[in-house]
Motif scaffolding. Sequence first.
Motif, PDB file in Angstrom:
ATOM      1  N   TRP A  11       0.895  -1.079   0.085  1.00  0.00           N
ATOM      2  CA  TRP A  11       0.010  -0.043  -0.079  1.00  0.00           C
ATOM      3  C   TRP A  11       0.978   1.233  -0.052  1.00  0.00           C
ATOM      4  O   TRP A  11       0.453   2.089  -0.958  1.00  0.00           O
ATOM      5  N   LEU A  14       2.108   1.710  -3.494  1.00  0.00           N
ATOM      6  CA  LEU A  14       1.009   2.430  -4.300  1.00  0.00           C
ATOM      7  C   LEU A  14       0.872   3.785  -4.152  1.00  0.00           C
ATOM      8  O   LEU A  14       0.494   4.514  -5.145  1.00  0.00           O
ATOM      9  N   ALA A  15       0.767   4.225  -2.868  1.00  0.00           N
ATOM     10  CA  ALA A  15       0.423   5.593  -2.653  1.00  0.00           C
ATOM     11  C   ALA A  15       1.676   6.526  -2.997  1.00  0.00           C
ATOM     12  O   ALA A  15       1.480   7.404  -3.559  1.00  0.00           O
ATOM     13  N   LEU A  18       1.199   6.751  -6.865  1.00  0.00           N
ATOM     14  CA  LEU A  18       0.029   7.645  -7.083  1.00  0.00           C
ATOM     15  C   LEU A  18       0.472   9.021  -6.898  1.00  0.00           C
ATOM     16  O   LEU A  18      -0.071   9.966  -7.857  1.00  0.00           O
ATOM     17  N   VAL A  21       2.503  10.029  -9.972  1.00  0.00           N
ATOM     18  CA  VAL A  21       1.866  10.121 -11.185  1.00  0.00           C
ATOM     19  C   VAL A  21       1.182  11.809 -10.904  1.00  0.00           C
ATOM     20  O   VAL A  21       0.831  12.575 -11.958  1.00  0.00           O
ATOM     21  N   ILE A  22       0.342  12.042  -9.859  1.00  0.00           N
ATOM     22  CA  ILE A  22      -0.344  13.284  -9.598  1.00  0.00           C
ATOM     23  C   ILE A  22       0.554  14.455  -9.635  1.00  0.00           C
ATOM     24  O   ILE A  22       0.251  15.504 -10.304  1.00  0.00           O
TER      25      ILE A  22
END
Length: 219
Positions: A11, A14-15, A18, A21-22
């Motif tokens: 997790w 993944l965070a 993310l 990407v943002i």
Amino acid sequence: MPYTLTKGLLWFALALLLGVVIGWLLRSIRATRQLRAARVTQPDSAELARLRARLANLEPAVSENDRLKAELADVRTPATPAASAAVSEPEATTEPEVEPADPEPEPQPEPEPEPEPAPLETEPAEPEQPPAPVGGPDDLTAIEGVGPAIAGLINGIGIHTWAELADTEVSLLRTMLTDAGPQFSMHQPDSWPEQGALLAAGRLDEFRELTERLRGGTE
């Protein structure tokens, strides 16, 4: 325990992905906006090239206008008449020699005089019309102070004839010259409508009297 630790690391990865990407998307959007703003603030090169080409085309027209005004001033200068004319001396005449008189001939009967023909009736000559200005009817360059370049500007605001120029406000002509640039704003259009009215009405004598008092469109 190992399963929980592995799930937590997954997790977290993944965070983190993310968030990357943002962040990349936000940075791309910001860069795009900055690029558009820079393009808006920078001058359009095509527009600058068009304005420079227009200025280059107007400069020969202004030179041609100055040359025509100089030629017109030379033509209006009255030529000095010749101070004297050559006078031919009378030729010496010689008296003819007197020949001896012949014997008088016998008188002959005089012929009867023939009747003189009746004089032919001639129509009275029509008065000569003053010549039209150089360039033909509705030639705007016949106006004192208007050259080919200014005539093109006048045509650009929808004026093509002397009558249309006569109905035009002087303030509109001044605005036209001011918008065309400093090389045209120096001209004075105060008498142009009056000149156009005289030409449109065929009052050429009054037009010539007016233009003889004008220099550059003003008295």
